[in-house]
Scaffold this motif. Structure first.
Motif, PDB file in Angstrom:
ATOM      1  N   ARG A 712       0.924  -1.204   0.038  1.00  0.00           N
ATOM      2  CA  ARG A 712       0.230  -0.182   0.002  1.00  0.00           C
ATOM      3  C   ARG A 712       0.851   1.095  -0.091  1.00  0.00           C
ATOM      4  O   ARG A 712       0.155   2.194  -0.125  1.00  0.00           O
ATOM      5  N   GLN A 715       0.302   3.437  -2.702  1.00  0.00           N
ATOM      6  CA  GLN A 715      -0.888   4.484  -2.924  1.00  0.00           C
ATOM      7  C   GLN A 715      -0.327   5.700  -1.952  1.00  0.00           C
ATOM      8  O   GLN A 715      -0.562   6.000  -0.794  1.00  0.00           O
ATOM      9  N   THR A 716       0.376   6.934  -2.402  1.00  0.00           N
ATOM     10  CA  THR A 716       0.679   7.827  -1.930  1.00  0.00           C
ATOM     11  C   THR A 716      -0.211   8.925  -1.920  1.00  0.00           C
ATOM     12  O   THR A 716      -0.079  10.083  -1.205  1.00  0.00           O
ATOM     13  N   GLY A 717      -1.151   8.897  -2.759  1.00  0.00           N
ATOM     14  CA  GLY A 717      -1.882   9.949  -2.863  1.00  0.00           C
ATOM     15  C   GLY A 717      -1.643  11.150  -3.962  1.00  0.00           C
ATOM     16  O   GLY A 717      -2.312  11.950  -4.335  1.00  0.00           O
ATOM     17  N   LYS A 718      -0.293  10.908  -4.300  1.00  0.00           N
ATOM     18  CA  LYS A 718       0.273  12.018  -5.105  1.00  0.00           C
ATOM     19  C   LYS A 718       0.114  11.672  -6.573  1.00  0.00           C
ATOM     20  O   LYS A 718       0.894  10.620  -7.173  1.00  0.00           O
ATOM     21  N   GLN A 720       1.140  12.878  -9.161  1.00  0.00           N
ATOM     22  CA  GLN A 720       2.555  12.938 -10.198  1.00  0.00           C
ATOM     23  C   GLN A 720       3.082  11.404  -9.933  1.00  0.00           C
ATOM     24  O   GLN A 720       3.742  10.998 -11.051  1.00  0.00           O
ATOM     25  N   GLN A 721       3.043  10.828  -8.793  1.00  0.00           N
ATOM     26  CA  GLN A 721       4.014   9.814  -8.859  1.00  0.00           C
ATOM     27  C   GLN A 721       3.124   8.598  -9.447  1.00  0.00           C
ATOM     28  O   GLN A 721       3.747   7.829 -10.244  1.00  0.00           O
ATOM     29  N   LEU A 723       1.517   9.137 -12.171  1.00  0.00           N
ATOM     30  CA  LEU A 723       1.748   9.329 -13.587  1.00  0.00           C
ATOM     31  C   LEU A 723       3.265   8.826 -13.752  1.00  0.00           C
ATOM     32  O   LEU A 723       3.206   8.257 -15.053  1.00  0.00           O
ATOM     33  N   LEU A 724       3.997   9.174 -13.025  1.00  0.00           N
ATOM     34  CA  LEU A 724       5.376   8.640 -13.396  1.00  0.00           C
ATOM     35  C   LEU A 724       5.536   7.053 -13.429  1.00  0.00           C
ATOM     36  O   LEU A 724       5.959   6.615 -14.529  1.00  0.00           O
ATOM     37  N   MET A 727       3.856   6.351 -16.782  1.00  0.00           N
ATOM     38  CA  MET A 727       5.033   6.372 -17.904  1.00  0.00           C
ATOM     39  C   MET A 727       5.986   5.557 -17.871  1.00  0.00           C
ATOM     40  O   MET A 727       6.237   4.984 -19.064  1.00  0.00           O
ATOM     41  N   ALA A 728       6.336   5.179 -16.882  1.00  0.00           N
ATOM     42  CA  ALA A 728       7.533   4.154 -16.794  1.00  0.00           C
ATOM     43  C   ALA A 728       7.136   2.686 -17.470  1.00  0.00           C
ATOM     44  O   ALA A 728       7.767   2.243 -18.322  1.00  0.00           O
ATOM     45  N   VAL A 731       6.670   2.934 -21.257  1.00  0.00           N
ATOM     46  CA  VAL A 731       7.985   3.067 -21.871  1.00  0.00           C
ATOM     47  C   VAL A 731       8.450   1.406 -21.922  1.00  0.00           C
ATOM     48  O   VAL A 731       9.011   1.199 -23.019  1.00  0.00           O
ATOM     49  N   LEU A 738       8.591  -2.963 -29.214  1.00  0.00           N
ATOM     50  CA  LEU A 738       9.348  -2.331 -30.504  1.00  0.00           C
ATOM     51  C   LEU A 738      10.720  -2.892 -30.478  1.00  0.00           C
ATOM     52  O   LEU A 738      11.072  -2.823 -31.569  1.00  0.00           O
ATOM     53  N   LEU A 742      13.055  -3.529 -33.941  1.00  0.00           N
ATOM     54  CA  LEU A 742      14.163  -2.700 -34.478  1.00  0.00           C
ATOM     55  C   LEU A 742      15.369  -3.124 -34.975  1.00  0.00           C
ATOM     56  O   LEU A 742      16.159  -2.693 -35.750  1.00  0.00           O
TER      57      LEU A 742
ATOM     58  N   VAL B  22       4.800  17.862 -16.289  1.00  0.00           N
ATOM     59  CA  VAL B  22       3.675  17.051 -15.721  1.00  0.00           C
ATOM     60  C   VAL B  22       4.198  16.318 -14.606  1.00  0.00           C
ATOM     61  O   VAL B  22       3.659  16.529 -13.224  1.00  0.00           O
ATOM     62  N   LEU B  23       5.358  15.696 -14.581  1.00  0.00           N
ATOM     63  CA  LEU B  23       6.076  14.897 -13.584  1.00  0.00           C
ATOM     64  C   LEU B  23       6.809  15.863 -12.594  1.00  0.00           C
ATOM     65  O   LEU B  23       6.722  15.448 -11.326  1.00  0.00           O
ATOM     66  N   ILE B  97      -1.825  17.738  -2.167  1.00  0.00           N
ATOM     67  CA  ILE B  97      -3.229  17.265  -2.369  1.00  0.00           C
ATOM     68  C   ILE B  97      -3.092  15.711  -2.591  1.00  0.00           C
ATOM     69  O   ILE B  97      -3.119  14.970  -3.465  1.00  0.00           O
ATOM     70  N   ASP B  98      -3.016  15.133  -1.288  1.00  0.00           N
ATOM     71  CA  ASP B  98      -2.988  13.621  -1.278  1.00  0.00           C
ATOM     72  C   ASP B  98      -3.750  13.000  -0.402  1.00  0.00           C
ATOM     73  O   ASP B  98      -3.309  12.128   0.315  1.00  0.00           O
ATOM     74  N   MET B 100      -6.146  10.922  -0.842  1.00  0.00           N
ATOM     75  CA  MET B 100      -6.383   9.770  -1.678  1.00  0.00           C
ATOM     76  C   MET B 100      -5.516   8.602  -1.497  1.00  0.00           C
ATOM     77  O   MET B 100      -5.081   7.998  -2.394  1.00  0.00           O
ATOM     78  N   LYS B 101      -4.963   8.635  -0.267  1.00  0.00           N
ATOM     79  CA  LYS B 101      -3.932   7.573   0.037  1.00  0.00           C
ATOM     80  C   LYS B 101      -4.137   6.380   0.935  1.00  0.00           C
ATOM     81  O   LYS B 101      -5.491   6.659   1.753  1.00  0.00           O
ATOM     82  N   TRP B 102      -3.241   5.816   1.391  1.00  0.00           N
ATOM     83  CA  TRP B 102      -3.768   4.688   2.291  1.00  0.00           C
ATOM     84  C   TRP B 102      -3.850   5.248   3.928  1.00  0.00           C
ATOM     85  O   TRP B 102      -4.119   4.814   4.714  1.00  0.00           O
TER      86      TRP B 102
ATOM     87  N   ILE C  91      10.728  14.090  -7.083  1.00  0.00           N
ATOM     88  CA  ILE C  91      10.973  13.121  -8.048  1.00  0.00           C
ATOM     89  C   ILE C  91      11.606  13.557  -9.625  1.00  0.00           C
ATOM     90  O   ILE C  91      11.385  13.188 -10.712  1.00  0.00           O
ATOM     91  N   LEU C  98      13.242   9.849 -17.217  1.00  0.00           N
ATOM     92  CA  LEU C  98      12.230   9.217 -17.943  1.00  0.00           C
ATOM     93  C   LEU C  98      11.980   9.928 -19.263  1.00  0.00           C
ATOM     94  O   LEU C  98      11.480   9.284 -20.353  1.00  0.00           O
ATOM     95  N   LEU C 112      11.375   2.404 -37.383  1.00  0.00           N
ATOM     96  CA  LEU C 112      10.595   1.171 -37.938  1.00  0.00           C
ATOM     97  C   LEU C 112       9.729   1.383 -39.148  1.00  0.00           C
ATOM     98  O   LEU C 112       9.870   0.577 -39.985  1.00  0.00           O
TER      99      LEU C 112
END
Lengths: 744, 102, 170
Positions: A712, A715-718, A720-721, A723-724, A727-728, A731, A738, A742, B22-23, B97-98, B100-102, C91, C98, C112
């Motif tokens: 758990r 689940q930081t509530g953040k 941006q994390q 989304l990070l 994205m990871a 990728v 892909l 190549l 964004v990040l 704004i966090d 919604m966390k545990w 971060i 990233l 490609l």
């Protein structure tokens, strides 16, 4: 009144049933009413007696009755064990009335009936109930357990009659055991009686002793019955005793004991049963202590019925016991055993009787001795003499016992009158008075005349007083048989015993009835009371038979008297055997010996005791000195048995079996198993159930919990994390998808 | 002529800059601005493909218009949200704004 | 290097530079102005791609509406945020890495598709033609009428929604 043969056959099995019915009726219905109880008992016993005499007298009418052919009785298949292939027959039940049974029916039914009538008076019927009387102790007023007494007597009569009419050994054994039970119940009738002297045996213990001792004999008898059945395939008298081929086969087949044939082993085992039941040495110890029962019981058991049953069984099985024997040849092993033990017992018991002071104990040892006579007689092959003596003995011994009962009642009466009249105190203040001790009696001839005369007749019969008493003829027949067979050891042994018998009988009569009364009780003794009426009736009837019963058996070759009356008894009873036994030759030596020992013994007794005074030393005691004590204490047999047999038996059951085996080993094992199971359960619980089963359940829960806690954190509530991470992953996925492309 | 790949490279670069914004930006409004950058990159991609591959059909442009419309409405709603949050929590820092966390 | 290419390069550099400034500026208003510059650069790219209507729409909508909206939002939420101090969160390093990885992956993926190297665009219709077809496409039931209408509804929803969300509940 004449009956058809079918009716006679029916009567044979009806004979034992009325007393059984009486027992049931008294126990279930009439036990509250004394009048009804004794009426039912005497009435039904009377029916049995009438049927018995009908059957007997009808058998007299049959010409040449017996010999295995013309006999009464019925027979039916009971258990279907029969197998034609192995030659065994179905187990049958039924009745058999041949001459021997006829004689038995004649005197057994009469004796039982007279004893029943006597018991009405002996139990003080007509007197009021005494408030001091405890049920289970000898009463002063009317017997509290009156109905129970008659119920037991009826059951006893049933057992005896069943035994007498039985046609096979199994049914005989059933009657045998029923009587064993009844003897236990009746000897211990006054079960609550206790004595201050711990050495003196109480009725309860005497009953157990009687039962146990006879049980030892019964066990061997049962072994004999089983072995016989195994060898012969049948237990029916018709098939064994009346069939010469079967007897021959049994006499010539070797048994499991080397050196003995089957018939010898069976005979010895069956004889062991009689040793127990008829109180021969070494199983004689129960009979004197059985005197603890009421006097009618003593008469019944020790005169008319039970001990006679033992001798009857031997007489019945005589063809088997003597299989292979001829007159003049050596005796078979069972016969040898009987002759030896019978003679020894006769002499042994007579010596003890000489030193007794209790009136009933003298008669008890006398019974043992007379039974020894009968057994010894059979042992030397004098078949008819043994049966003859059995019959006469039943009459005079019953007479003597009932007479002693009357004497005891009279003395007790006198004791109570003396106590009330002289002091007016309660009996509890006076010292314990033994009404059965002959040394407390004396002079009763004048106080109780009818009792005296009947007792005298019985005593003279016992001693073998010549010519006019039945005992003379039967005893003479026995001695004659012994002499004829050349068995001189038996002859002289029995003669000596007869001498002692006459001596102690005279001693008994003089101490009890003659001289001056030695106590106040004897002074006031009387037989003028309503309770004595039934008793005296019985005594008179028995006295009649004690005199006349001998006259049917006078040998034909007897000088002067022989030939006046045919030897009916010999003719009649001889029909029991397949071959008629030869008539007894007259031997002067036997006659002279009988006369000398009988009259000599009586004379000696009279000389020794006629001047006996109160509190003087017993002349026999003076003569024998220290030996007297040995005789009086019965050669210490009871003490020896107690130490060697009884105490170890008790130890075996109380300590070894009960404590060590049962509680220690068996219970211990169970407890051990119980504790081990508990421990095992605990081990399972501790080492498997809790850690593994509970543990795995808990493990699942705990690991889910821990994983959840671990995960758990994401689940930081953040946003941006989040989304990070998205994205990871994108990728990475893109690279995975892909990258292969190549290469192109 | 300008190869298509240059346009695409430009769009990719613009997109990645937007991703970084964004990040990595604290301020929620700044995050929204970065989202607009990403949307613009997408638009460039779409138009470039339209121009080089299927210029005769209007689908490319149409799609771009729709994206543009959606971006506009999303920006409006998003900013309304930020203002609402600002009123309640007195912060515009995205990290704070966090709930919604545990 | 043709003139098109040069123009493209210059525009691209400017756009990217402005975009970079958007994401790194400390002062939010500067970031918003840089955003406007970025939008403008994108509009020029659209022109280069001969999507004139779109370029005009871009300028009007993005710069004229959205950017203004953003500036308003900045103004309204200004008090709590210091314009000094770092504007990045913890971060940012990971994010930078990233995004670089993403960029290289995207670039690598161009290889490609060989046709991406093609230089010559397909036959271009005239500008009138483009506008006309686009206009017809919007209202033709067989083409894109439905998305058009839905987009309108979406705008309405967004309008109402943002009013509801941002309304002052006093």
């Amino acid at each position: 009144m004449s009956f058809t043969l079918d009716q006679i056959h029916t009567f044979t099995w009806l004979i034992p049933l009325p007393p059984l019915l009486a027992f049931a009726l008294i126990v279930l219905f009439t036990n509250r009413s004394k009048l009804l109880s004794h009426t039912v008992a005497i009435g039904l016993m009377g029916v049995s007696w009438v049927l018995s005499w009908i059957v007997f007298f009808n058998s007299l009418g049959v010409h040449d009755f017996g010999h295995g052919i013309d006999i009464f009785g019925i027979k039916f298949d009971w258990l279907p064990f029969g197998n034609a292939a192995t030659g065994t027959t179905p187990l049958t039940m039924g009745t058999l009335v041949d001459p021997l049974t006829g004689i038995m029916l004649f005197f057994v039914s009469l004796a039982c009936l007279l004893i029943f009538i006597y018991s009405v008076g002996y139990s003080n019927y007509g007197k009021a109930a005494d408030s001091h009387d405890q049920p289970g102790t000898p009463p002063h007023g009317v017997e509290p357990l009156y109905s129970r007494f008659f119920a037991y007597l009826s059951l006893f009569a049933f057992g005896m009659l069943l035994l007498v009419v039985a046609d096979n050994l199994l049914l005989l054994f059933v009657g045998w055991e029923i009587m064993g039970l009844c003897s236990f119940l009746l000897i211990g009738f006054w079960h609550a009686r206790d004595y201050p002297d711990p050495k003196q045996i109480t009725p309860r213990r005497a009953a157990v002793k009687a039962f146990m001792t006879t049980r030892v004999g019964d066990m061997f008898m049962l072994l004999g019955i089983v072995y016989l059945y195994a060898q012969a395939g049948t237990l029916n008298f018709r098939d064994i005793l009346h069939d010469p081929s079967v007897l021959l086969k049994l006499a010539t087949t070797p048994s499991v004991i080397t050196g003995l044939m089957v018939s010898h082993v069976v005979g010895l085992l069956l004889f062991a049963g009689t040793i127990g039941k008829s109180a021969q040495f070494p199983l004689h110890v129960w009979l004197p202590d059985a005197m603890e029962g009421p006097t009618p019981v003593s008469a019944m058991i020790h005169a008319a019925t039970m001990v006679s049953a033992g001798v009857y069984a031997m007489i019945r099985m005589f063809p088997l016991l003597s299989a292979g024997w001829e007159h003049g040849h050596p005796l078979t092993p069972p016969m040898l055993a009987m002759a030896a033990i019978g003679t020894f017992t006769a002499l042994f018991a007579a010596t003890i009787a000489v030193a007794q002071s209790d009136i009933k104990k003298v008669l008890a040892y006398s019974t043992i001795s007379q039974l020894g006579f009968m057994i010894a007689s059979l042992g030397v092959g004098a078949y008819v003499a043994a049966a003859f003596h059995l019959m006469t003995h039943a009459f005079f011994k019953a007479l003597l016992f009932l007479g002693s009962g009357s004497v005891i009642h009279g003395v007790e009466h006198g004791h109570r009158h003396a106590a009330h009249g002289a002091h007016g105190e309660h009996a509890a203040a006076a010292p314990v008075f033994d009404p059965q001790n002959m040394f407390n009696m004396g002079g009763l001839a004048k106080k109780m005349p009818i009792t005296y005369w009947t007792f005298l007749i019985g005593g003279l019969a016992l001693s073998g007083f010549p010519f006019i008493t039945a005992g003379f003829w039967s005893k003479d027949a026995i001695l004659g048989g012994a002499a004829e067979g050349g068995q001189w050891f038996v002859f002289f042994g029995l003669a000596a015993a007869a001498l002692l018998t006459a001596f102690y009988t005279m001693r008994q009569i003089i101490l009890t009835f003659h001289g001056a009364p030695r106590t106040a009780a004897a002074e006031h003794a009387t037989e003028r009371d309503s309770i004595f009426v039934p008793m005296l009736i019985a005594l008179v009837v028995l006295a009649f038979f004690a005199v006349t019963a001998g006259w049917v058996g006078i040998p034909e070759s007897f000088p002067v008297l022989g030939g006046l009356l045919p030897n009916w008894f010999h003719e009649y009873l001889g029909g029991t055997l397949i071959e008629h036994p030869p008539a007894e030759a007259f031997l002067p030596i036997a006659l002279w010996t009988s006369l000398i020992v009988a009259l000599g013994g009586l004379l000696l007794g009279w000389l020794a005791y006629r001047h006996y005074r109160k509190d003087a030393v017993d002349p026999v005691q003076r003569l024998l000195g220290p030996m007297f004590g040995v005789l009086r204490d019965k050669y210490y047999f009871d003490e020896v048995y107690e130490t060697v047999l009884v105490r170890p038996a008790y130890w075996l059951s109380e300590t070894f079996a009960s404590v060590w085996l049962d509680k220690g080993l068996i219970d211990g094992t169970l407890h051990l198993i119980g504790r081990a199971s508990m421990r095992l359960g605990q081990v399972f619980r501790d080492y498997f159930d809790l850690p593994v089963v509970n543990g795995s359940g808990d493990l699942v829960g705990n690991s889910v919990n821990r994983f959840g806690r671990a995960f758990r954190i994401i689940q930081t509530g953040k946003v941006q994390q989040y989304l990070l991470i998205v994205m990871a992953i994108v990728v990475v996925l893109g690279a995975v998808l892909l990258l292969p492309g190549l290469g192109r | 002529m300008v190869p298509l790949s240059w346009y695409l490279a430009l769009a990719a670069a613009l997109f990645c800059v937007g991703v970084y914004g964004v990040l990595a930006r604290k301020n929620a409004v700044a995050i929204l601005m970065s989202i607009e950058l990403m949307l613009n990159a997408v638009n460039i991609n779409l138009v470039a493909f339209w121009h080089y591959l299927t210029p005769q059909v209007p689908s490319g442009q149409m799609f771009t218009m729709i994206v543009l419309t959606v971006a506009a409405s999303e920006a409006a709603v998003g900013l309304a949200l930020i203002i609402s949050i600002y009123r309640r929590r007195n912060t515009v820092i995205a990290e704070e704004i966090d709930l919604m966390k545990w | 290097m043709t003139s098109n290419q040069i123009i493209f390069l210059i525009t691209a550099a400017a756009t990217l530079g402005a975009a970079l400034y958007v994401v790194t500026a400390r002062n939010l208003v500067h970031a918003a102005l840089a955003l406007i510059a970025t939008f403008f650069g994108v509009a020029i790219i659209f022109v280069l791609l001969q999507a004139g209507f779109l370029a005009a729409a871009q300028v009007v909508l993005y710069i004229g509406a959205i950017a203004i909206l953003i500036i308003f939002a900045i103004m309204l939420t200004r008090r709590v945020m210091q314009d000094t101090g770092p504007q990045t969160n913890r971060i940012w390093g990971v994010a930078a890495g990233l995004s670089l990885i993403t960029f290289s992956a995207l670039l690598a993926s161009f290889r490609l598709v060989p046709s991406l190297q093609q230089v010559t665009p397909a036959a271009q219709p005239s500008a009138d033609q483009v506008i006309k077809s686009l206009g017809f496409a919007f209202v033709d039931p067989n083409q894109y009428l439905l998305p058009f209408e839905l987009a309108s509804v979406l705008l309405l929803i967004a309008l109402i929604g943002s009013i509801v969300i941002a309304a002052d509940r006093k």
